[in-house]
Design an enzyme around this catalytic site. Structure first.
Site, short mmCIF file in Angstrom:
data_model
loop_
_atom_site.label_atom_id
_atom_site.label_comp_id
_atom_site.label_asym_id
_atom_site.label_seq_id
_atom_site.Cartn_x
_atom_site.Cartn_y
_atom_site.Cartn_z
N HIS A 228 -15.63 7.76 30.35
CA HIS A 228 -15.67 6.70 29.34
C HIS A 228 -17.08 6.39 28.85
O HIS A 228 -17.37 6.43 27.66
CB HIS A 228 -15.03 5.43 29.90
N GLU A 268 -10.58 1.20 37.58
CA GLU A 268 -10.75 1.31 36.13
C GLU A 268 -12.20 1.07 35.70
O GLU A 268 -12.51 0.10 35.01
CB GLU A 268 -9.83 0.34 35.39
N HIS A 270 -15.50 1.24 33.57
CA HIS A 270 -15.77 1.39 32.14
C HIS A 270 -17.28 1.52 31.89
O HIS A 270 -17.84 2.59 31.97
CB HIS A 270 -15.16 0.25 31.35
N GLU A 284 -12.44 -2.93 35.53
CA GLU A 284 -11.43 -3.86 35.02
C GLU A 284 -10.76 -4.68 36.13
O GLU A 284 -10.13 -5.69 35.86
CB GLU A 284 -10.37 -3.09 34.24
#
Length: 299
Positions: A228, A268, A270, A284
């Site tokens: 990401h 998660e 990012h 997240e």
């Protein structure tokens, strides 16, 4: 090299940590799109929260300007936000509705540059709040992250156009097609080798593009890692988040990719950044991760 991985809990739950950056004084700033706020973690670990004036703004990415102010994108609110050194929040509405501002960085002369995903434009905002926009050549390019290159141009990813874009201070735009079809470029950063490095969330690769537009790609070992964001680390290392694989990746100076599993399941990861000693990343799952070098096997 061996690294120590730590995970820090945030004050509240279900806040959606997303973007992250570190000031030159060592303060860690994060966006929390679910909680509609920005938080600052001080050196002593104390967290200061800045709730946004606009409800449900969907704050995404952020950057710290050379004069120490925090600038950020409000993706759903169609605004660029700013936290002054006195802690005052200011917001600037974009000229066109539903532009979906996303990536953001400082340009060579102090202006703040940003991408407009839905608007298919690159924007810039001056210190006094004046906004100028530049249309991209191809419709639906979905510009994502943006960074300042060693050539003083702004470089950005075109997620749906499968290209890396370059825009000069005067607004001249050049696009460079990525060799891997439908690679879905997202994060981009300037490496310490003066090239631009980017991630391919669908192509599952790390890409390198020189200021002249020459592209090289490196395959990530874990399938469907969904990289990401990316940042330059020590030396010429590059660090990136693997959102799909729940790992942090590192591309070494000899072009080998190493991967470090995140302890918590479904973290998660990012946004990611480097403060000169530590790699910081936002998850997240309401945690902030940090990777610190504890042993250099080369010594």
């Amino acid at each position: 090299m061996e690294f120590k991985l730590q995970e820090l809990n945030l004050t509240n739950q279900d806040t959606g940590p997303y973007g992250i950056t570190v000031s030159d004084k060592g303060k860690v700033w994060i966006t929390q799109h679910k909680a509609n706020m920005i938080s600052c973690i001080n050196l002593d670990g104390k967290i200061t929260e800045y709730p946004l004036p606009t409800p449900d703004a969907k704050v995404m990415c952020l950057t710290i300007s050379s004069d120490g102010e925090v600038w950020f994108t409000e993706n759903a609110a169609n605004k660029i936000g700013r936290i002054t050194k006195k802690g005052i929040i200011k917001e600037y509405t974009l000229p066109n509705p539903d532009s979906a501002p996303y990536g953001i960085t400082e340009g060579p002369n102090g202006d703040i540059w940003f991408t407009e995903m839905n608007g298919n434009r690159i924007g810039r905002i001056t210190d006094d709040g004046k906004i100028r926009e530049y249309e991209l050549p191809n419709k639906g390019s979905y510009p994502s992250f943006i960074t300042l290159g060693s050539d003083n141009a702004l470089w950005f990813t075109e997620n749906q156009n499968n290209a890396i874009g370059r825009i000069t201070e005067s607004g001249d735009i050049t696009e460079f097609k990525i060799p891997t079809p439908a690679s879905g470029p997202v994060g981009i950063t300037k490496g310490n080798d003066d090239a631009l490095w980017f991630v391919e969330i669908i192509g599952n690769k790390i890409g390198r593009i020189t200021p002249l537009g020459e592209i090289t790609e490196f395959k990530i070992p874990t399938p469907n890692a969904r990289p990401h964001a990316i940042t330059a680390g020590a030396g010429i290392d590059l660090w990136f988040t693997e959102w799909g694989a729940n790992k942090i990746g590192r591309l070494t100076s000899n072009n080998i990719i190493e991967e470090y599993p995140i302890q918590i399941k479904s973290g998660e990861p990012h946004g990611i950044c480097f403060d000169g000693e530590t790699i910081w990343f936002a998850m997240e799952c309401d945690k902030i991760g940090k990777l610190t070098l504890i042993k250099d096997n080369m010594e």
